[in-house]
Design a protein around this motif. Structure first.
Motif, PDB file in Angstrom:
ATOM      1  N   ASP A  61      22.470  55.036  48.312  1.00 14.90           N
ATOM      2  CA  ASP A  61      21.869  55.631  49.511  1.00 14.90           C
ATOM      3  C   ASP A  61      21.032  54.600  50.274  1.00 14.90           C
ATOM      4  OD1 ASP A  61      19.741  55.370  47.802  1.00 14.90           O
ATOM      5  OD2 ASP A  61      18.829  57.280  48.351  1.00 14.90           O
ATOM      6  N   ARG A  62      21.579  53.399  50.384  1.00 14.35           N
ATOM      7  CA  ARG A  62      20.826  52.365  51.092  1.00 14.35           C
ATOM      8  C   ARG A  62      21.299  52.238  52.538  1.00 14.35           C
ATOM      9  NH1 ARG A  62      22.650  50.674  46.322  1.00 14.35           N
ATOM     10  NH2 ARG A  62      21.168  50.213  44.658  1.00 14.35           N
ATOM     11  N   MET A  63      20.344  52.118  53.417  1.00 14.07           N
ATOM     12  CA  MET A  63      20.669  51.737  54.796  1.00 14.07           C
ATOM     13  C   MET A  63      20.688  50.217  54.824  1.00 14.07           C
ATOM     14  SD  MET A  63      18.497  54.360  57.104  1.00 14.07           S
ATOM     15  CE  MET A  63      18.375  56.099  56.676  1.00 14.07           C
ATOM     16  N   LEU A  64      21.712  49.648  55.448  1.00 11.05           N
ATOM     17  CA  LEU A  64      21.899  48.194  55.323  1.00 11.05           C
ATOM     18  C   LEU A  64      21.598  47.431  56.597  1.00 11.05           C
ATOM     19  CD1 LEU A  64      25.160  48.412  53.180  1.00 11.05           C
ATOM     20  CD2 LEU A  64      22.838  47.944  52.369  1.00 11.05           C
ATOM     21  N   GLY A  65      21.506  48.125  57.698  1.00 15.76           N
ATOM     22  CA  GLY A  65      21.183  47.420  58.936  1.00 15.76           C
ATOM     23  C   GLY A  65      21.415  48.314  60.142  1.00 15.76           C
ATOM     24  N   GLU A  74      25.172  52.973  53.237  1.00 15.24           N
ATOM     25  CA  GLU A  74      26.006  53.393  52.122  1.00 15.24           C
ATOM     26  C   GLU A  74      26.319  54.887  52.243  1.00 15.24           C
ATOM     27  OE1 GLU A  74      24.862  50.253  48.594  1.00 15.24           O
ATOM     28  OE2 GLU A  74      23.675  52.081  48.726  1.00 15.24           O
TER      29      GLU A  74
END
Lengths: 439, 244
Positions: A61-65, A74
């Motif tokens: 559940d990561r925001m990457l940019g 994700e």
């Protein structure tokens, strides 16, 4: 083993749950027999319960940019997290379903729609690309204009697992919606209201599912658009994204099965209709984003209203040509059965997209029913009407459709099965639903 | 502007949520782990969600000789340091293999105590700061199922208590966290009772609250305080026959 169910609480099925935290975890999991990814469990039936194993994607559940209005994130990121992080910066999801507690992966798999399908299309129309892991473990980036994308959107995770996506957000000037309410006293009036306001960015109708005869299709239609900063009263303009925080009200326990009956629902519907008339009299007015898009999110654990046995949702879409007749037949049958369904929603849809996505140009009707033999019999009757009017069914809501009915109403099934066999996905990805529907 | 938060052992599920809780409040975040490259996506996540600066740092809890250098090499002495380093190990394996047992004891006690001592000295000299140690309810009474882990955590809990006592008049506060069961990679596959099991995000919120309110010892779910009071009150002749 864990007993899992969808949002409706029915059916409940044993499955092995594996939480994954990164791409390597997912790749490793592919070897151990059939599985299906699961997001936040907001699909209603058995779409996100693995036939054997279920991959819990909430660990990814990561925001990457974020750049130029496109969020890279994700698959396990929730839409509620996107709103929390980006509304204060002036961005909102371009398409959102009726709950914000869905993951991006789930929204892509079901190619969910919102109150703006007639103008903007569905969720995947704002997904620029996805990173998908196929049945063999290879990860590839598929852009929206790649023909392969059409086998991903709406495919219910049965062609591969979305790991990451580029989601295009919509710039907004405030956290408010400028709403106009119309009460329609008949079905014809309701359809007329939609057709005459096709330029309204958002439109949704709540239908009184117990109204019969001349009042059949009686409904409250809410049109809306994002409010500009200038639409706000001067005191709200300094912080146009701040809206009053409402407390979540939990339904503390499962209500008894009889709590929702035709009398309580009739009372609820009458109150809803009266509120609609008051809102109509107000003319255009402002409501905050949470109230407009997610009224039910404020009622935590609301499926408990239906009691322990849970509920099923019926959602179909009818082609434009047959919509009026089909809706009348469906509503007539529902009202005659008198089964409690306080939440009945009607929306206008735009054209179809992709190879297996639910929407098609026409009207979509969604209603909840408590789990019971009578409900099942009624839903079979509704299937017949849908079938007879050239409609089809929404798999994200389904928990009981027979395979032959799906095949009869959706000629795309055959090509979908062939694609699964061609790619080898049929040996790796399977849900309780895909087994039931023989996908 | 809020001060920096250092998270030691940042790859764990709890550490990730603790970092998020502080980042949401605008704190710059320093993530430290043995292989900091593995944290690249977590750094991106904190920056994208919360718009705070995030840096990654190589840190090995067992390499105690390098700890003073690690503290000196940070961009600044952090306002808050959270130690989430831990290793459950397998009781059968730790019983059979002295090296495995040593690894559990060193990772849960020796390493954390060593790095926090260095940070404590620097914070004491500065006259301000907060130290958070993630210990465990397993350290409150040794049980057959995980007593090596429990003993190491007991040591760490006692260490934190002593550190708090030492720094109480020096402007530095020490928070001991006893999370109870948490649904993490460490407990994957264990059949945990729902009522007693917290999500990692609850730990993040509890740690943030504990730091803000200057609490000394926090349980993530209050029910654990009740459970542990009972378990600790059992007389040894009875306790030794239980299988808890």
């Amino acid at each position: 083993m864990t007993v899992l169910s969808g949002w409706g609480g029915y059916p409940r099925i044993d499955t092995e749950v594996l939480r994954v935290r990164d791409e390597a975890d997912v790749a490793r999991a592919l070897d151990g027999g059939p599985l299906i990814p699961r997001g936040n469990g907001r699909s209603y039936g058995d779409s996100a319960i693995g036939a054997g194993r279920t991959l819990d994607m909430r660990g990814m559940d990561r925001m990457l940019g974020f750049a130029d209005g496109v969020l890279t994130a994700e698959a396990g990121v929730l839409l509620s997290d996107v709103i929390e992080a980006f509304l204060p910066r002036g961005w909102f999801p371009a398409v959102t379903p009726g709950t914000r507690f869905v993951t991006l992966g789930g929204a892509i798999a079901a190619d969910v729609h919102g109150k703006n399908h007639h103008l903007d299309g569905s969720f995947c129309d704002f997904v620029d690309w996805v990173d998908m892991i196929g049945p063999g473990g290879a990860v590839r980036r598929v852009a929206r204009d790649d023909p392969g994308f059409d086998w991903i959107r709406g495919a219910m995770g049965l062609t591969g697992i979305v790991l990451r996506a580029g989601l295009r957000l919509r710039p907004v000037e405030s956290g408010w919606i400028r709403q106009e309410v119309r009460v329609a006293d008949t079905l014809d009036e309701a359809v007329e209201a939609f057709e005459s306001r096709l330029d309204a960015p958002y439109a949704v109708a709540w239908i009184d599912g117990l109204a019969r005869g001349a009042a059949l299709g009686r409904s409250v239609i809410a049109f809306g658009r994002h409010a500009a900063r200038d639409d706000l009263p001067p005191e709200a303009r300094t912080d146009p994204f701040a809206v009053p925080r409402r407390r979540e009200v939990p339904v503390p326990f499962h209500l008894p099965d009889f709590a929702l009956n035709r009398f309580t629902v009739r009372a609820f519907n009458a109150a809803n209709l009266a509120a609609g008339r008051r809102a109509e009299a107000k003319g255009p007015h402002l409501v905050d984003w949470a109230r407009y898009f997610y009224p039910l999110d404020a009622l935590k654990h609301w499926p408990r209203l239906y009691g322990r046995r849970g509920f099923m949702q019926f959602q179909c879409v009818l082609p434009l040509e047959t919509s009026r007749a089909g809706l009348a037949a469906l509503l007539d049958r529902i009202a005659a059965a008198g089964l409690a369904s306080p939440l009945a929603v009607l929306k206008r849809m735009g054209p179809q997209a992709g190879r297996f996505s639910f929407p098609m140009e026409g009207y979509t009707l969604a209603l909840d029913f408590p789990v019971s033999d009578r409900s099942l019999a009624l839903m079979t009757a509704l299937d017949d009407i849908t079938d007879g009017h050239g409609g089809r069914f929404y798999l994200a809501k389904d928990s009981r459709l027979p395979a032959r009915r799906l095949a009869a109403t959706d000629p795309r099934v055959e090509a979908f099965r062939a694609e699964r066999a061609r790619s080898g996905a049929d040996r790796v990805f399977a849900s309780a639903q895909s087994e039931r529907l023989k996908l | 502007m809020s001060g920096a938060v250092l998270v030691l052992g940042a790859t764990s599920d709890m550490a990730r949520e603790i970092a998020r809780a502080f980042a949401a409040k605008g704190h710059p975040i320093r993530l430290a782990a043995r292989v900091p490259e593995r944290l690249a996506d977590d750094k991106a996540d904190l920056e994208t969600r919360f718009g705070v600066p995030v840096t990654l740092h190589a840190f090995d809890a067992l390499d105690t000789a390098a700890h003073a250098g690690f503290v000196a090499g940070l961009p600044e002495l952090p306002e808050i340091a959270v130690c989430a380093v831990g290793l459950m190990g397998d009781q059968a394996e730790t019983a059979a293999d002295p090296e495995a047992a040593a690894r559990v004891m060193r990772t849960n006690f020796e390493g954390p105590a060593s790095i926090l001592e260095r940070l404590a000295d620097a914070m004491e000299a500065r006259g301000s700061g907060t130290i958070v140690g993630i210990s465990s309810v397993a350290g409150l009474r040794g049980r057959a199922s995980n007593y090596v882990y429990g003993a190491a955590k007991a040591g760490f809990t006692a260490y934190l208590s002593g550190l708090r006592n030492r720094l109480a008049k020096r402007g530095v506060h020490v928070v001991t966290v006893l999370p109870g069961f948490v649904r993490t990679r460490m407990t994957e596959g264990l059949d945990l009772p729902d009522r007693l099991t917290a999500e990692p995000s609850e730990v993040g919120a509890a740690v943030l609250r504990g730091v803000e309110k200057g609490r000394n010892i926090i349980y993530v779910r209050p029910v654990w305080q009740v459970v542990m009071t009972i378990i600790r009150a059992l007389p040894e002749p009875i306790f030794k026959k239980t299988s808890l």
